[in-house]
Design a protein around this motif. Structure first.
Motif, PDB file in Angstrom:
ATOM      1  N   LEU A 132      16.266  -6.840 -20.627  1.00 22.62           N
ATOM      2  CA  LEU A 132      16.020  -5.403 -20.770  1.00 22.62           C
ATOM      3  C   LEU A 132      16.593  -4.681 -19.563  1.00 22.62           C
ATOM      4  O   LEU A 132      16.756  -5.261 -18.506  1.00 22.62           O
ATOM      5  CB  LEU A 132      14.513  -5.124 -20.837  1.00 22.62           C
ATOM      6  N   LYS A 155       7.426  -3.864 -24.792  1.00 22.04           N
ATOM      7  CA  LYS A 155       8.353  -4.970 -25.077  1.00 22.04           C
ATOM      8  C   LYS A 155       7.637  -6.120 -25.747  1.00 22.04           C
ATOM      9  O   LYS A 155       6.422  -6.110 -25.889  1.00 22.04           O
ATOM     10  CB  LYS A 155       8.994  -5.442 -23.773  1.00 22.04           C
ATOM     11  N   LYS A 156       8.392  -7.125 -26.124  1.00 25.36           N
ATOM     12  CA  LYS A 156       7.801  -8.335 -26.690  1.00 25.36           C
ATOM     13  C   LYS A 156       7.286  -9.189 -25.545  1.00 25.36           C
ATOM     14  O   LYS A 156       8.051  -9.595 -24.676  1.00 25.36           O
ATOM     15  CB  LYS A 156       8.856  -9.124 -27.460  1.00 25.36           C
ATOM     16  N   ARG A 226       4.483  -7.656 -29.545  1.00 20.79           N
ATOM     17  CA  ARG A 226       4.956  -6.412 -28.948  1.00 20.79           C
ATOM     18  C   ARG A 226       3.783  -5.674 -28.302  1.00 20.79           C
ATOM     19  O   ARG A 226       2.688  -5.651 -28.850  1.00 20.79           O
ATOM     20  CB  ARG A 226       5.582  -5.541 -30.048  1.00 20.79           C
ATOM     21  N   GLU A 252      12.123  -9.622 -22.382  1.00 18.29           N
ATOM     22  CA  GLU A 252      11.262  -9.963 -23.503  1.00 18.29           C
ATOM     23  C   GLU A 252      10.975 -11.459 -23.530  1.00 18.29           C
ATOM     24  O   GLU A 252      11.798 -12.282 -23.104  1.00 18.29           O
ATOM     25  CB  GLU A 252      11.921  -9.525 -24.813  1.00 18.29           C
TER      26      GLU A 252
END
Ligand SMILES: [Zn+2]
Ligand SMILES: [Zn+2]
Length: 367
Positions: A132, A155-156, A226, A252
């Motif tokens: 990211l 985010k995941k 998430r 992530e």
């Protein structure tokens, strides 16, 4: 995808090793990032040179439009032939059904990767979490001295219920029934070239060879969820506008416990009304009067940490620069600091008192 390395270096396909070296030196000089060149262009030039300067790699490239190294790095020859210089060596063979570049389950990448020993795509890379990137604006002084801050990202993240495994707590992982734990599905086909084996990542277990016996109810077996996460970021002293900080493992989360991506923070520094920065040096202006410049004086001026006194000798001219050692920005990742440079402006008064007017008139007469 693949770019034509000859075009990148601006040489003919028949160019000699010397021609290539000369073209490379010239371009690398022009596009060097240290001299203000574009770093992507520079990278491209270097990549082209790495291949074309090595006779083995060059002949592979001429023949296949790609080198074997590259093919392996990219996980197969997929895309390597599109628009590449060498053209497709298998063109014109007249394969039937399911065989072309048109997709299907059995493309050229499969054939070539099995011929050249490449892996279509490693499960590790396929399942790794995404990197990211986010911008972060900090003040001039925060950039100079470093700071700690917190940022919140959506985010995941790793699923907490199953700790990323994808298996419901208490249940276990079992061998994937589709690939029997191999992580790959092998296919063989009879063609006019003989029997060709290809392998593809198993879509049931995504290459891990294992699947959860009971998928986690929170993440449906993916091992990721998430959500928002707040991260502490430490900004090192000396960072400058446009630089990036890599925060390892804060991208992530990967599929079912695979490696996590990284987070890149791109730094924006708000300009300061007083100080300008170039590398580790700081520049600023200071106003003095005509009489101070003529007679000499000592002035006090701000630095990024406290004030300093500067001795102005008599007869100082407008625009003269005074160096204040070690009052610049701390160097990034090493000790020491840059300098501060103060440019002196001579300020002409806009309004004069009666006394000032008289004195200046007398001065004028003397001059
Ligand atoms: Zn879960
Ligand atoms: Zn499988």
């Amino acid at each position: 995808m693949a770019k034509n390395f000859y075009e990148i270096l601006g040489v003919q396909k028949s160019a000699s090793a010397d021609d290539i070296k000369r073209a490379y030196r010239k371009l690398a000089g022009e596009h060097h990032p240290d001299r203000g060149g574009d770093s992507n262009r520079f990278k491209e030039i270097n990549e082209a040179y790495q291949v074309l300067s090595d006779s083995t790699k060059r002949s592979q490239y001429d023949q296949y439009g790609q080198t074997f190294d590259q093919a392996q790095r990219q996980g197969g020859f997929g895309g390597g032939f599109n628009g590449a210089a060498g053209g497709n060596p298998f063109e014109g063979f007249g394969f039937e059904g399911g065989f072309g570049n048109a997709g299907g389950s059995f493309g050229f990448e499969d054939i070539l990767s099995s011929m050249f020993g490449g892996d279509p795509e490693s499960a590790e890379r396929r399942n790794r979490g995404v990197d990211l990137e986010m911008p972060l604006t900090i003040s001039f002084k925060e950039a100079a001295f470093g700071t700690e801050t917190e940022i919140t990202l959506e985010k995941k993240n790793r699923c907490e219920r199953c700790e990323g495994s994808g298996a419901e707590p208490g249940s276990k992982l079992i061998t994937c029934p589709k690939c029997h734990g191999q992580g790959q599905i092998k296919t063989t086909r009879r063609t006019i070239l003989g029997t060709i084996a290809s392998s593809a990542v198993c879509d049931r277990c995504e290459g891990s060879g294992k699947i959860p016996e009971i998928p986690c109810t929170e993440c449906k077996g993916e091992g990721v969820k998430r959500g928002r996460k707040t991260i502490k970021i430490s900004i090192p002293a000396g960072i400058d506008n446009g630089q990036r900080i890599r925060v390892k493992g804060e991208g992530e989360a990967g599929y079912r416990g695979s490696a996590t991506g990284d987070l890149y923070i791109s730094i924006r520094v708000t300009p300061d009304p007083q100080f300008r920065r170039e590398g580790s040096d700081i520049y600023k202006d200071a106003d003095i009067s005509y009489s101070q410049a003529a007679l000499g004086t000592t002035i006090e001026t701000n630095t990024i940490d406290g004030t300093v006194k500067i001795k102005i000798p008599n007869g100082t001219q407008p625009g003269k620069v005074f160096k204040v050692a070690d009052k610049g920005v701390p160097h990034l990742n090493r000790s020491g600091r840059g300098n501060m440079y103060v440019t002196v402006n001579i300020k002409v008064p806009e309004k004069l008192s009666k006394k000032q007017k008289e004195l200046l008139k007398q001065l004028e007469e003397v001059e």
